[in-house]
Motif scaffolding. Structure first.
Motif, PDB file in Angstrom:
ATOM      1  N   ARG A 292     -26.726  70.141  69.377  1.00  0.00           N
ATOM      2  CA  ARG A 292     -28.079  69.598  69.549  1.00  0.00           C
ATOM      3  C   ARG A 292     -28.268  68.371  68.667  1.00  0.00           C
ATOM      4  NH1 ARG A 292     -33.731  72.712  68.424  1.00  0.00           N
ATOM      5  NH2 ARG A 292     -32.738  72.934  66.414  1.00  0.00           N
ATOM      6  N   CYS A 293     -28.560  67.249  69.299  1.00  0.00           N
ATOM      7  CA  CYS A 293     -28.717  65.987  68.557  1.00  0.00           C
ATOM      8  C   CYS A 293     -29.914  66.067  67.618  1.00  0.00           C
ATOM      9  CB  CYS A 293     -28.898  64.834  69.546  1.00  0.00           C
ATOM     10  SG  CYS A 293     -29.051  63.238  68.729  1.00  0.00           S
ATOM     11  N   MET A 294     -29.756  65.504  66.435  1.00  0.00           N
ATOM     12  CA  MET A 294     -30.813  65.546  65.431  1.00  0.00           C
ATOM     13  C   MET A 294     -31.777  64.364  65.517  1.00  0.00           C
ATOM     14  SD  MET A 294     -30.889  68.294  64.001  1.00  0.00           S
ATOM     15  CE  MET A 294     -30.198  69.280  65.319  1.00  0.00           C
ATOM     16  N   HIS A 295     -31.752  63.669  66.659  1.00  0.00           N
ATOM     17  CA  HIS A 295     -32.802  62.701  66.930  1.00  0.00           C
ATOM     18  C   HIS A 295     -33.893  63.420  67.720  1.00  0.00           C
ATOM     19  CE1 HIS A 295     -34.350  59.074  69.394  1.00  0.00           C
ATOM     20  NE2 HIS A 295     -35.010  59.158  68.252  1.00  0.00           N
ATOM     21  N   LEU A 296     -33.633  63.699  69.005  1.00  0.00           N
ATOM     22  CA  LEU A 296     -34.639  64.382  69.821  1.00  0.00           C
ATOM     23  C   LEU A 296     -34.098  65.626  70.509  1.00  0.00           C
ATOM     24  CD1 LEU A 296     -36.463  61.321  71.460  1.00  0.00           C
ATOM     25  CD2 LEU A 296     -37.210  62.693  69.507  1.00  0.00           C
ATOM     26  N   GLY A 297     -32.875  66.007  70.200  1.00  0.00           N
ATOM     27  CA  GLY A 297     -32.382  67.292  70.701  1.00  0.00           C
ATOM     28  C   GLY A 297     -31.501  67.256  71.933  1.00  0.00           C
TER      29      GLY A 297
ATOM     30  N   ILE B 112     -20.904  62.115  70.275  1.00  0.00           N
ATOM     31  CA  ILE B 112     -21.702  61.039  70.869  1.00  0.00           C
ATOM     32  C   ILE B 112     -22.890  61.650  71.598  1.00  0.00           C
ATOM     33  CG2 ILE B 112     -21.645  59.030  72.408  1.00  0.00           C
ATOM     34  CD1 ILE B 112     -19.414  58.699  70.483  1.00  0.00           C
ATOM     35  N   CYS B 113     -24.062  61.074  71.406  1.00  0.00           N
ATOM     36  CA  CYS B 113     -25.249  61.520  72.146  1.00  0.00           C
ATOM     37  C   CYS B 113     -25.520  60.529  73.278  1.00  0.00           C
ATOM     38  CB  CYS B 113     -26.453  61.604  71.215  1.00  0.00           C
ATOM     39  SG  CYS B 113     -27.931  62.119  72.112  1.00  0.00           S
ATOM     40  N   PRO B 114     -25.649  61.019  74.519  1.00  0.00           N
ATOM     41  CA  PRO B 114     -25.824  60.119  75.654  1.00  0.00           C
ATOM     42  C   PRO B 114     -27.245  59.565  75.776  1.00  0.00           C
ATOM     43  CG  PRO B 114     -25.886  62.393  76.409  1.00  0.00           C
ATOM     44  CD  PRO B 114     -25.588  62.440  74.934  1.00  0.00           C
ATOM     45  N   CYS B 115     -28.196  60.134  75.042  1.00  0.00           N
ATOM     46  CA  CYS B 115     -29.600  59.748  75.277  1.00  0.00           C
ATOM     47  C   CYS B 115     -29.977  58.398  74.664  1.00  0.00           C
ATOM     48  CB  CYS B 115     -30.533  60.834  74.766  1.00  0.00           C
ATOM     49  SG  CYS B 115     -30.436  62.322  75.777  1.00  0.00           S
ATOM     50  N   HIS B 116     -29.766  58.236  73.350  1.00  0.00           N
ATOM     51  CA  HIS B 116     -30.183  56.983  72.707  1.00  0.00           C
ATOM     52  C   HIS B 116     -29.077  56.416  71.827  1.00  0.00           C
ATOM     53  CE1 HIS B 116     -33.687  59.775  73.107  1.00  0.00           C
ATOM     54  NE2 HIS B 116     -34.083  58.782  73.866  1.00  0.00           N
ATOM     55  N   GLY B 117     -27.836  56.803  72.098  1.00  0.00           N
ATOM     56  CA  GLY B 117     -26.723  56.198  71.373  1.00  0.00           C
ATOM     57  C   GLY B 117     -26.455  56.756  69.990  1.00  0.00           C
ATOM     58  N   GLY B 118     -26.901  57.963  69.692  1.00  0.00           N
ATOM     59  CA  GLY B 118     -26.601  58.569  68.390  1.00  0.00           C
ATOM     60  C   GLY B 118     -25.104  58.855  68.277  1.00  0.00           C
ATOM     61  N   VAL B 119     -24.529  58.539  67.104  1.00  0.00           N
ATOM     62  CA  VAL B 119     -23.094  58.773  66.888  1.00  0.00           C
ATOM     63  C   VAL B 119     -22.923  59.527  65.571  1.00  0.00           C
ATOM     64  CG1 VAL B 119     -20.822  57.708  66.624  1.00  0.00           C
ATOM     65  CG2 VAL B 119     -22.534  56.628  68.085  1.00  0.00           C
TER      66      VAL B 119
END
Ligand code: FES
Length: 198
Positions: free
Chosen positions: A98-103, A116-123
């Motif tokens: 679960r990404c720690m930006h928005l999940g 890699i997170c596909p939503c807003h480019g979190g790495v």
């Protein structure tokens, strides 16, 4: 007439205030089950790559309640974070997807050794620490242990940029500096500090 107007106003106000209040304080009363789930034999997991496994996070809601956990063996040269009392022998690293930006769900890419997170480019780097994009803290992790020849995944915990362990927080809540005081864990979630032993 005045009474009728006030009553109508009160009904109208409660129509939007009560749902808002429910959303705000509802999580306090949530129950979080603490249990251990077997995911495979310990020798299935190398220390230089992650093996994805699916565990159940919430019971009774089918596939929606499942989540991927990325698991590898601890590497003494890399994993120097202090293990908590009672878990000094923990041998594996189990990282939440679960990404720690928005999940959004992140994915581990072996070629880049990054999450890699596909939503807003979190790495995130190999250890799950933020290396780029908007996430505010490293990926959450899970307690783990070996019982009866099986690696078991237990409760989730959050970490700060030094990989120090905290009770689980929600995405978007930083844990470095003043962030750890601005975003305390929910009272219901704080019970996870007391980990089940069986
Ligand atoms: S949800 Fe992952 S970067 Fe926004």
């Amino acid at each position: 007439m005045t009474g009728a107007v006030h009553t109508t106003g009160a009904i109208a106000a409660s129509a939007f205030l009560l749902p808002a209040l429910g959303f705000a304080i509802g999580p306090i009363f949530e129950k979080h089950e603490q249990r251990w789930q077997p995911v495979g034999r310990p020798d299935e997991f190398p220390n230089d790559n992650y093996v994805p496994k699916v565990i159940t996070i919430s019971d009774g809601i089918g596939e929606t309640g499942k989540s991927t956990v990325y698991i590898r063996k601890r590497n003494p040269a890399l994993d120097t974070d202090k293990l908590p009392k009672g878990f000094e022998g923990e041998q594996f690293v189990a990282i939440s997807s679960r990404c720690m930006h928005l999940g959004c769900p992140v994915r581990y890419t072996d070629a880049a050794q990054r999450f890699i997170c596909p939503c807003h480019g979190g790495v995130y780097d190999f250890q799950g620490k933020v290396s780029g994009g908007p996430p505010v803290r490293p990926l959450d992790r899970f307690y783990n242990r070996v019982r009866n020849g099986q690696l078991e995944i237990g409760p989730r915990f959050s970490v700060n940029s030094q990989l120090r362990r905290f009770s689980p927080r929600d995405p978007g809540e930083p844990l470095d500096g003043i962030g750890q005081y601005l975003y305390p864990s929910r009272p219901s979630i704080r019970k996870l500090d007391k980990l089940p032993t069986e």
